[in-house]
Design a protein around this motif. Structure first.
Motif, mmCIF file in Angstrom:
data_model
loop_
_atom_site.group_PDB
_atom_site.id
_atom_site.type_symbol
_atom_site.label_atom_id
_atom_site.label_comp_id
_atom_site.label_asym_id
_atom_site.label_seq_id
_atom_site.Cartn_x
_atom_site.Cartn_y
_atom_site.Cartn_z
ATOM 1 N N GLN A 199 60.419 -0.643 -57.081
ATOM 2 C CA GLN A 199 61.459 -1.282 -56.281
ATOM 3 C C GLN A 199 62.765 -0.496 -56.357
ATOM 4 O OE1 GLN A 199 63.282 -5.817 -55.641
ATOM 5 N NE2 GLN A 199 61.635 -5.470 -57.095
ATOM 6 N N THR A 211 65.550 -7.337 -51.658
ATOM 7 C CA THR A 211 64.260 -6.686 -51.421
ATOM 8 C C THR A 211 63.127 -7.651 -51.716
ATOM 9 O OG1 THR A 211 64.494 -5.754 -53.644
ATOM 10 C CG2 THR A 211 64.957 -4.301 -51.796
ATOM 11 N N PHE A 212 62.066 -7.530 -50.930
ATOM 12 C CA PHE A 212 60.872 -8.346 -51.142
ATOM 13 C C PHE A 212 59.708 -7.658 -50.436
ATOM 14 C CE2 PHE A 212 58.153 -12.108 -51.214
ATOM 15 C CZ PHE A 212 58.487 -12.650 -52.445
ATOM 16 N N ASP A 231 63.940 -9.780 -55.683
ATOM 17 C CA ASP A 231 63.073 -10.761 -55.026
ATOM 18 C C ASP A 231 63.291 -12.217 -55.416
ATOM 19 O OD1 ASP A 231 62.135 -10.465 -57.638
ATOM 20 O OD2 ASP A 231 60.576 -9.072 -56.993
ATOM 21 N N TYR A 255 57.918 -2.619 -49.701
ATOM 22 C CA TYR A 255 59.069 -3.515 -49.731
ATOM 23 C C TYR A 255 59.774 -3.530 -48.380
ATOM 24 C CZ TYR A 255 58.476 -3.261 -54.774
ATOM 25 O OH TYR A 255 57.946 -3.307 -56.040
ATOM 26 N N TYR A 307 51.664 -7.540 -58.157
ATOM 27 C CA TYR A 307 53.038 -7.508 -57.670
ATOM 28 C C TYR A 307 53.613 -6.152 -58.018
ATOM 29 C CZ TYR A 307 57.497 -9.373 -56.140
ATOM 30 O OH TYR A 307 58.641 -9.595 -55.420
#
Length: 372
Positions: free
Chosen positions: A151, A274-275, A253, A357, A145
């Motif tokens: 991020q 965001t994801f 997320d 992302y 991840y």
């Protein structure tokens, strides 16, 4: 040989032929919040891991062995996570898909490292987890991840471009995940010349955030970045809506779950987060999606990352030709493995390389990628 012994041996032979013999299994523990405020994330991890194991076993297992899943609940609590990690070690399990919350993963990782257990988190994003592992030489701590710093670097410039002229507040829930994410976003914004009007921590687990909403209103805040989980974020937005206070919320997320919409109610509309790109639209996920359809479970949020983590662990075992955690960790750092989210590679710290992302928006009771 007496008749009782003969019968016992027959039963053991039958179990072995059916794949139930312990020696023929490779057990992977799934550790995450199966209960508590963010239990929906634990459910995602559990279903993802179980269906990945099912697919791997249907294809012949790994190195001639079946993959077995054992589920452990840490309730997203650091102390419980350490207790669970010690239990996993005492149970003789050498591979872990988890934990989810960074506040759980960081202390639990120390237990796994000392026992040479390979832990791969499908959700924890605080950089401290793998940074500390690298400093200590803990090769068996990994993450499938993206990290918070990646991020933050992605979203900071976007916020500046789209909301840089607005009054911005940055909130966090004081957790390793929430504060860690809020801090990297704040640093990214400040470096870009954008200064927030308010930076503050809230107390997670409360039911009334009216005072927080009033503080935001009194300072004329138009945009809020909140580092935290869907429960608190949802309550803040519901209580803002109750006051007819319109403020743009953006989070990380953790709100990729239908529970955010249920908690926030009308306040969820327009919320941004965001994801990583949604693998549900990719060819690599077609077979997995058919599995989830059969059990009536929508693989949102971290589900496919948990699925991919089990695949990566099994792929590492296959490439190493061994179920030794150190050998598997070494193999994973030197090659790529195919997963439901696509091929993944890891750097020397054990982090996934080149995370991507998307920006998502809650609209009409669900969420999807923000149109560009």
């Amino acid at each position: 040989m007496n008749r009782g012994n003969a019968c016992q041996l027959s039963v053991l032979a039958l179990l072995a032929s059916m794949g139930f013999a312990r020696a023929e299994d490779v057990t992977i523990a799934v550790a995450g919040p199966m209960t508590g405020a963010v239990a929906s994330i634990g459910e995602q991890l559990k279903h993802g891991a179980e269906l990945a194991a099912q697919a791997i076993n249907k294809a012949g297992g790994v190195n001639g062995k079946n993959v077995k899943i054992a589920v452990y609940d840490d309730a997203c609590d650091p102390k419980q996570a350490v207790a669970i990690a010690n239990r996993i070690v005492s149970d003789g399990i050498k591979f872990v898909d988890g934990h989810a919350c960074s506040g759980s993963s960081i202390p639990a990782s120390e237990v796994y490292a000392e026992a040479d257990v390979l832990m791969m988190s499908p959700a924890s994003s605080n950089p401290a987890m793998t940074d500390k592992a690298a400093e200590q030489g803990w090769a068996t701590i990994m993450r499938l991840y993206g990290r918070d710093d990646a991020q933050g670097k992605f979203i900071g410039p976007w916020i500046k471009q789209n909301f840089g002229s607005k009054k911005i507040a940055i909130l966090h829930d004081k957790s390793a995940y929430g504060k860690g994410l809020a801090d990297v976003v704040r640093a990214s914004l400040n470096a870009a010349g954008v200064k927030e009007v308010l930076y503050e921590g809230i107390n997670a687990g409360e039911k009334d955030y009216t005072a927080v909403v009033n503080r935001l209103k009194s300072q004329g805040v138009e945009f809020v970045y909140f580092g935290g989980y869907h429960t608190e974020g949802g309550l803040i937005m519901r209580q803002a809506a109750d006051q007819n206070y319109k403020v743009q919320l953006m989070m990380g997320d953790s709100i990729a779950t239908p529970e955010f919409g249920a908690v926030a109610g009308p306040g969820a509309e327009g919320t941004l987060f965001t994801f990583p790109p949604d693998a549900r639209g990719s060819d690599t996920a077609k077979e997995a999606l058919a599995q989830f359809k059969q059990i009536g479970f929508e693989p949102e949020g971290f589900t496919l990352f948990s699925y991919a983590t089990v695949q990566a662990l099994a792929g590492g075992m296959a490439k190493a030709g061994s179920a030794d955690p150190k050998a598997v960790a070494k193999a994973l750092r030197s090659t790529n493995v195919d997963t439901v989210i696509g091929p993944v590679t890891f750097d020397q710290k054990g982090d996934i390389k080149d995370p991507k992302y998307d920006i998502n928006i809650w609209k009409g009771g669900t969420y999807g990628k923000l149109p560009q």
